[in-house]
Motif scaffolding. Sequence first.
Motif, mmCIF file in Angstrom:
data_model
loop_
_atom_site.group_PDB
_atom_site.id
_atom_site.type_symbol
_atom_site.label_atom_id
_atom_site.label_comp_id
_atom_site.label_asym_id
_atom_site.label_seq_id
_atom_site.Cartn_x
_atom_site.Cartn_y
_atom_site.Cartn_z
ATOM 1 N N GLU A 43 0.867 -1.191 0.000
ATOM 2 C CA GLU A 43 0.000 0.000 0.000
ATOM 3 C C GLU A 43 0.897 1.231 0.000
ATOM 4 O OE1 GLU A 43 -2.674 1.627 -0.263
ATOM 5 O OE2 GLU A 43 -4.108 0.023 -0.614
ATOM 6 N N ILE A 44 0.304 2.367 -0.300
ATOM 7 C CA ILE A 44 1.079 3.613 -0.245
ATOM 8 C C ILE A 44 1.502 3.876 1.214
ATOM 9 C CG2 ILE A 44 0.122 4.694 -2.318
ATOM 10 C CD1 ILE A 44 -1.930 6.100 -0.527
ATOM 11 N N PRO A 45 2.587 4.642 1.411
ATOM 12 C CA PRO A 45 3.094 4.864 2.777
ATOM 13 C C PRO A 45 2.134 5.637 3.687
ATOM 14 C CG PRO A 45 4.744 5.485 1.122
ATOM 15 C CD PRO A 45 3.480 5.206 0.377
ATOM 16 N N ASP A 46 1.185 6.332 3.105
ATOM 17 C CA ASP A 46 0.201 7.109 3.855
ATOM 18 C C ASP A 46 -0.318 6.346 5.089
ATOM 19 O OD1 ASP A 46 -2.082 9.158 3.901
ATOM 20 O OD2 ASP A 46 -3.162 7.257 3.695
ATOM 21 N N GLU A 47 -0.344 7.059 6.222
ATOM 22 C CA GLU A 47 -0.669 6.413 7.510
ATOM 23 C C GLU A 47 -2.047 5.743 7.496
ATOM 24 O OE1 GLU A 47 -1.074 7.863 12.077
ATOM 25 O OE2 GLU A 47 0.180 9.100 10.763
ATOM 26 N N LYS A 48 -3.002 6.443 6.856
ATOM 27 C CA LYS A 48 -4.375 5.910 6.827
ATOM 28 C C LYS A 48 -4.437 4.605 6.014
ATOM 29 C CE LYS A 48 -8.729 7.881 5.906
ATOM 30 N NZ LYS A 48 -9.332 8.774 4.944
ATOM 31 N N ALA A 49 -3.729 4.589 4.874
ATOM 32 C CA ALA A 49 -3.748 3.385 4.023
ATOM 33 C C ALA A 49 -3.071 2.218 4.735
ATOM 34 C CB ALA A 49 -3.051 3.684 2.695
ATOM 35 N N GLN A 50 -1.944 2.514 5.400
ATOM 36 C CA GLN A 50 -1.234 1.436 6.102
ATOM 37 C C GLN A 50 -2.081 0.907 7.271
ATOM 38 O OE1 GLN A 50 1.735 -0.214 5.460
ATOM 39 N NE2 GLN A 50 1.789 0.840 3.496
ATOM 40 N N ALA A 73 3.084 -6.712 5.408
ATOM 41 C CA ALA A 73 2.622 -5.413 4.879
ATOM 42 C C ALA A 73 3.842 -4.612 4.443
ATOM 43 C CB ALA A 73 1.881 -4.653 5.965
ATOM 44 N N HIS A 74 3.696 -3.891 3.331
ATOM 45 C CA HIS A 74 4.831 -3.132 2.786
ATOM 46 C C HIS A 74 4.366 -1.761 2.289
ATOM 47 C CE1 HIS A 74 7.317 -6.853 2.577
ATOM 48 N NE2 HIS A 74 6.115 -7.393 2.461
ATOM 49 N N SER A 75 5.329 -0.823 2.279
ATOM 50 C CA SER A 75 5.068 0.466 1.630
ATOM 51 C C SER A 75 6.107 0.714 0.542
ATOM 52 C CB SER A 75 5.097 1.599 2.662
ATOM 53 O OG SER A 75 6.333 1.594 3.335
ATOM 54 N N ASP A 76 7.013 -0.254 0.349
ATOM 55 C CA ASP A 76 8.062 -0.112 -0.661
ATOM 56 C C ASP A 76 8.005 -1.332 -1.598
ATOM 57 O OD1 ASP A 76 10.375 -0.041 -2.135
ATOM 58 O OD2 ASP A 76 11.720 0.284 -0.433
ATOM 59 N N PRO A 77 7.834 -1.088 -2.906
ATOM 60 C CA PRO A 77 7.741 -2.243 -3.828
ATOM 61 C C PRO A 77 8.988 -3.123 -3.812
ATOM 62 C CG PRO A 77 7.683 -0.135 -5.039
ATOM 63 C CD PRO A 77 7.609 0.203 -3.591
ATOM 64 N N LEU A 78 10.112 -2.569 -3.438
ATOM 65 C CA LEU A 78 11.343 -3.384 -3.435
ATOM 66 C C LEU A 78 11.303 -4.466 -2.362
ATOM 67 C CD1 LEU A 78 14.053 -0.673 -4.130
ATOM 68 C CD2 LEU A 78 13.490 -2.640 -5.585
ATOM 69 N N THR A 79 10.604 -4.239 -1.281
ATOM 70 C CA THR A 79 10.452 -5.312 -0.285
ATOM 71 C C THR A 79 9.203 -6.145 -0.596
ATOM 72 O OG1 THR A 79 9.237 -3.891 1.271
ATOM 73 C CG2 THR A 79 11.650 -4.005 1.530
#
Length: 329
Positions: A43-50, A73-79
């Motif tokens: 998901e995007i790094p945005d706090e609400k989305a996470q 759960a991730h906010s970075d596609p590389l992980t």
Amino acid sequence: MAKSPMRVAVTGAAGQIGYSLLFRIANGDMLGKDQPVILQLLEIPDEKAQKALKGVMMEIDDCAFPLLAGMSAHSDPLTAFKDIDVALLVGARPRGPGMERKDLLEANAQIFTVQGKALDAVASRNVKVLVVGNPANTNAYIAMKSAPSLPSKNFTAMLRLDHNRALSQVAAKVGKPVAAIEKLCVWGNHSPTMYADYRFATVDGASVKDLINDQVWNKDVFLPTVGKRGAAIIEARGLSSAASAANAAIDHVRDWVLGTNGKWTTMGIASDGSYDIPEGTMFGFPVTTENGEYKIVQGLEIDEFSRERINITLKELQEERDGVKHLVG
Ligand code: NAD
Ligand code: LMR
């Protein structure tokens, strides 16, 4: 002996489609009832989305799926994409009333450049990628072009929702169950220009075209109904299709991985030049699949009406591609 788990990344995991998709993947609907899965959710790094993603993961935990061998759960596609076998690229902005899918190009194209590069860097070399986020064909093209070290055949776009919509309309018209219909396909772009084609379709072995025998219905009812179904759903629900889109994504990947047993389906794939579609164009074709590979159904006659429709959808895809030239070089 138990199978080792397959790693599945889903982007936009806290979105509408994600909510209809993740539970079914964890239940074995996509990769088989004997195939453990590890979900890597982006998901995007945005706090609400996470935070929303954490909530979805709590619910997945609460289902106690026997096939779920891990989840992160991730906010970075590389992980998120590390060592994945399957990628469902759903995360993108959906359209609202009055928009066409290509209006999303500007907003969403960048996402698929970044994610294509990340897949190139860290995914399994055999990763199977399905792009759902719109405009799906062109986003898949961008991701493919951004991942030069992965084979182009690993990248696909979702035309399966259109295929399923066409199946359901044809089944209703001929008054037979969906399961009785074979050899239907959808050519081109996931947009109103798509060409849903029942000329080769059979119902219990008989020709669907002969049974319907109504070119006016084809042109004035069937094609617009299938082509504009996404907009009709947005109009009715106030939101774009979600459960049916998730279902189509499951169908697409399941058939790609587990095979169609000689039956036709539709996948958006990079053209190999078949049917005069320029090589590399991400185009809906009739395919069969076996051993994790798809093959375009060859030798179909393209009559004048069909060539006209195919050219219209091809032209639109070429215009979309020209619009993202700066991103893919
Ligand atoms: P949604 O807005 O409910 O969810 C999208 C999610 O993606 C959001 O949670 C958002 O935070 C996330 N997201 C946005 N950018 C991201 C990024 N860079 N990385 C990871 N996550 C990101 O939308 P939805 O209804 O789930 O639809 C998602 C997409 O699928 C839309 O583009 C929609 O048009 C498309 N769609 C395609 C088809 C098809 O047949 N191909 C069918 C239905 C919907
Ligand atoms: C659909 O076909 O339902 C999706 O692509 C969503 C949309 O924007 O139409």
